[in-house]
Design a protein around this motif. Structure first.
Motif, PDB file in Angstrom:
ATOM      1  N   ASN A   1       8.868 -13.284 -27.284  1.00  0.00           N
ATOM      2  CA  ASN A   1       8.166 -13.922 -28.390  1.00  0.00           C
ATOM      3  C   ASN A   1       8.984 -15.039 -29.020  1.00  0.00           C
ATOM      4  O   ASN A   1       8.902 -15.288 -30.199  1.00  0.00           O
ATOM      5  CB  ASN A   1       7.765 -12.912 -29.465  1.00  0.00           C
ATOM      6  CG  ASN A   1       6.780 -11.908 -28.951  1.00  0.00           C
ATOM      7  OD1 ASN A   1       5.899 -12.260 -28.177  1.00  0.00           O
ATOM      8  ND2 ASN A   1       6.929 -10.669 -29.347  1.00  0.00           N
TER       9      ASN A   1
ATOM     10  N   THR B   1       9.861  -9.424 -35.961  1.00  0.00           N
ATOM     11  CA  THR B   1       9.063  -9.345 -37.174  1.00  0.00           C
ATOM     12  C   THR B   1       9.067  -7.933 -37.733  1.00  0.00           C
ATOM     13  O   THR B   1       8.953  -6.965 -36.986  1.00  0.00           O
ATOM     14  CB  THR B   1       7.610  -9.754 -36.876  1.00  0.00           C
ATOM     15  OG1 THR B   1       7.612 -11.057 -36.306  1.00  0.00           O
ATOM     16  CG2 THR B   1       6.759  -9.764 -38.121  1.00  0.00           C
TER      17      THR B   1
ATOM     18  N   ILE C   1       6.842  -5.859 -40.732  1.00  0.00           N
ATOM     19  CA  ILE C   1       5.698  -5.940 -41.638  1.00  0.00           C
ATOM     20  C   ILE C   1       5.713  -4.695 -42.507  1.00  0.00           C
ATOM     21  O   ILE C   1       5.745  -3.573 -41.995  1.00  0.00           O
ATOM     22  CB  ILE C   1       4.363  -6.051 -40.868  1.00  0.00           C
ATOM     23  CG1 ILE C   1       4.385  -7.279 -39.959  1.00  0.00           C
ATOM     24  CG2 ILE C   1       3.187  -6.114 -41.850  1.00  0.00           C
ATOM     25  CD1 ILE C   1       3.171  -7.424 -39.060  1.00  0.00           C
TER      26      ILE C   1
ATOM     27  N   MET D   1       5.539  -9.816 -44.595  1.00  0.00           N
ATOM     28  CA  MET D   1       6.058 -10.020 -43.246  1.00  0.00           C
ATOM     29  C   MET D   1       7.385 -10.751 -43.345  1.00  0.00           C
ATOM     30  O   MET D   1       7.499 -11.730 -44.068  1.00  0.00           O
ATOM     31  CB  MET D   1       5.101 -10.894 -42.429  1.00  0.00           C
ATOM     32  CG  MET D   1       3.741 -10.315 -42.225  1.00  0.00           C
ATOM     33  SD  MET D   1       2.604 -11.490 -41.447  1.00  0.00           S
ATOM     34  CE  MET D   1       3.344 -11.692 -39.847  1.00  0.00           C
TER      35      MET D   1
ATOM     36  N   PHE E   1      -6.247 -14.985 -37.943  1.00  0.00           N
ATOM     37  CA  PHE E   1      -4.882 -14.895 -37.423  1.00  0.00           C
ATOM     38  C   PHE E   1      -3.975 -15.861 -38.175  1.00  0.00           C
ATOM     39  O   PHE E   1      -4.334 -17.019 -38.370  1.00  0.00           O
ATOM     40  CB  PHE E   1      -4.822 -15.269 -35.939  1.00  0.00           C
ATOM     41  CG  PHE E   1      -5.401 -14.237 -35.026  1.00  0.00           C
ATOM     42  CD1 PHE E   1      -4.595 -13.241 -34.492  1.00  0.00           C
ATOM     43  CD2 PHE E   1      -6.741 -14.267 -34.687  1.00  0.00           C
ATOM     44  CE1 PHE E   1      -5.132 -12.290 -33.627  1.00  0.00           C
ATOM     45  CE2 PHE E   1      -7.285 -13.323 -33.838  1.00  0.00           C
ATOM     46  CZ  PHE E   1      -6.485 -12.328 -33.310  1.00  0.00           C
TER      47      PHE E   1
ATOM     48  N   ARG F   1       3.629 -17.500 -32.223  1.00  0.00           N
ATOM     49  CA  ARG F   1       3.198 -16.107 -32.267  1.00  0.00           C
ATOM     50  C   ARG F   1       2.053 -15.977 -33.262  1.00  0.00           C
ATOM     51  O   ARG F   1       2.027 -16.675 -34.274  1.00  0.00           O
ATOM     52  CB  ARG F   1       4.349 -15.195 -32.673  1.00  0.00           C
ATOM     53  CG  ARG F   1       3.994 -13.728 -32.555  1.00  0.00           C
ATOM     54  CD  ARG F   1       5.199 -12.847 -32.585  1.00  0.00           C
ATOM     55  NE  ARG F   1       4.786 -11.458 -32.532  1.00  0.00           N
ATOM     56  CZ  ARG F   1       5.598 -10.444 -32.749  1.00  0.00           C
ATOM     57  NH1 ARG F   1       6.871 -10.661 -32.996  1.00  0.00           N
ATOM     58  NH2 ARG F   1       5.162  -9.213 -32.703  1.00  0.00           N
ATOM     59  N   LYS F   2       1.095 -15.087 -32.938  1.00  0.00           N
ATOM     60  CA  LYS F   2      -0.063 -14.859 -33.799  1.00  0.00           C
ATOM     61  C   LYS F   2       0.006 -13.454 -34.382  1.00  0.00           C
ATOM     62  O   LYS F   2       0.429 -12.530 -33.700  1.00  0.00           O
ATOM     63  CB  LYS F   2      -1.370 -14.974 -33.008  1.00  0.00           C
ATOM     64  CG  LYS F   2      -1.678 -16.340 -32.495  1.00  0.00           C
ATOM     65  CD  LYS F   2      -3.004 -16.311 -31.749  1.00  0.00           C
ATOM     66  CE  LYS F   2      -3.405 -17.694 -31.303  1.00  0.00           C
ATOM     67  NZ  LYS F   2      -4.741 -17.712 -30.702  1.00  0.00           N
ATOM     68  N   TYR F   3      -0.474 -13.336 -35.635  1.00  0.00           N
ATOM     69  CA  TYR F   3      -0.548 -12.052 -36.318  1.00  0.00           C
ATOM     70  C   TYR F   3      -1.948 -11.921 -36.914  1.00  0.00           C
ATOM     71  O   TYR F   3      -2.377 -12.784 -37.683  1.00  0.00           O
ATOM     72  CB  TYR F   3       0.476 -11.972 -37.453  1.00  0.00           C
ATOM     73  CG  TYR F   3       1.903 -12.238 -37.022  1.00  0.00           C
ATOM     74  CD1 TYR F   3       2.754 -11.196 -36.693  1.00  0.00           C
ATOM     75  CD2 TYR F   3       2.403 -13.544 -36.969  1.00  0.00           C
ATOM     76  CE1 TYR F   3       4.060 -11.437 -36.319  1.00  0.00           C
ATOM     77  CE2 TYR F   3       3.708 -13.788 -36.593  1.00  0.00           C
ATOM     78  CZ  TYR F   3       4.535 -12.735 -36.270  1.00  0.00           C
ATOM     79  OH  TYR F   3       5.833 -12.974 -35.897  1.00  0.00           O
ATOM     80  N   TYR F   4      -2.654 -10.873 -36.595  1.00  0.00           N
ATOM     81  CA  TYR F   4      -3.995 -10.687 -37.134  1.00  0.00           C
ATOM     82  C   TYR F   4      -3.900 -10.126 -38.554  1.00  0.00           C
ATOM     83  O   TYR F   4      -3.257  -9.111 -38.794  1.00  0.00           O
ATOM     84  CB  TYR F   4      -4.823  -9.735 -36.259  1.00  0.00           C
ATOM     85  CG  TYR F   4      -6.261  -9.679 -36.701  1.00  0.00           C
ATOM     86  CD1 TYR F   4      -6.744  -8.575 -37.383  1.00  0.00           C
ATOM     87  CD2 TYR F   4      -7.123 -10.746 -36.471  1.00  0.00           C
ATOM     88  CE1 TYR F   4      -8.062  -8.527 -37.814  1.00  0.00           C
ATOM     89  CE2 TYR F   4      -8.433 -10.714 -36.887  1.00  0.00           C
ATOM     90  CZ  TYR F   4      -8.892  -9.599 -37.565  1.00  0.00           C
ATOM     91  OH  TYR F   4     -10.195  -9.572 -37.995  1.00  0.00           O
TER      92      TYR F   4
END
Length: 142
Positions: free
Chosen positions: A30, A35, A37, A46, A66, A97-100
Motif C-alpha cells: 500500500n 493506517t 483507525i 484515522m 471513499f 489508498r482508498k478507505y470506505y
C-alpha cells in the motif's frame, strides 16, 4: 544472499547482510500507508503514516463514499561529481489508498492534519439514511 528467520527471537524477524535487499514480499504494501483507525464516541480517527512526504505532495479526495489519499514521493536528483549510489532502498513515485467511510459523509465533515509524518483524519459517525428494501404487496381487489 541468504535470508533466515530467527525463530528463537520474535523481535528479530529477518537477518541479512548490509547490502542485501529483503525479498519482495517483505517490502511494505500500500505504498507504505500503514493506517490505524480508532472509533470514538462521536466519530472516527484515522492515523496514516506518510514519513518524508510534504503536505503539498498529498491529495485527499472524497469519492462516492471513499476517502482517497494519494501521495507523491520525489526522488532526490542531486548527485555530486564522482558520487554513485551503492544501495537504494528508499521509495519514490506515487501511490494511493482508498478507505470506505460511507456515502452519508460529506467533504465538510472530514478534518485533516499532517504532523511529524502522520496524517490524521477525523470524521463523525453518521446514521445511514437507508431506505427499506421491502416491497409491499397490494391487497387483492374484488
Amino acid at each position: 544472499m541468504s535470508y533466515f528467520l530467527n525463530h528463537n527471537d520474535p523481535s528479530s524477524f529477518w537477518s541479512f547482510d548490509l547490502f542485501d535487499l529483503p525479498p519482495k514480499n517483505m517490502i511494505l504494501k500500500n505504498g507504505n500507508m500503514q493506517t490505524d483507525i480508532k472509533e470514538k464516541n462521536d466519530g472516527y480517527e484515522m492515523k496514516i503514516n506518510l514519513p518524508g512526504i510534504e503536505q503539498k505532495d498529498i491529495k485527499i479526495e472524497l469519492d462516492q463514499g471513499f476517502i482517497v489519499i494519494s501521495a507523491q514521493i520525489n526522488e532526490e536528483k542531486e548527485k555530486k561529481n564522482g558520487e554513485k549510489i551503492v544501495v537504494k532502498e528508499r521509495r519514490h513515485g506515487s501511490f494511493m489508498r482508498k478507505y470506505y467511510v460511507g456515502k452519508d459523509i460529506g467533504k465538510s465533515d472530514i478534518k485533516a492534519n499532517l504532523k511529524n509524518g502522520v496524517l490524521t483524519l477525523t470524521y463523525p459517525k453518521v446514521e445511514s439514511k437507508k431506505e427499506s428494501n421491502i416491497i409491499e404487496i397490494e391487497p387483492e381487489s374484488v
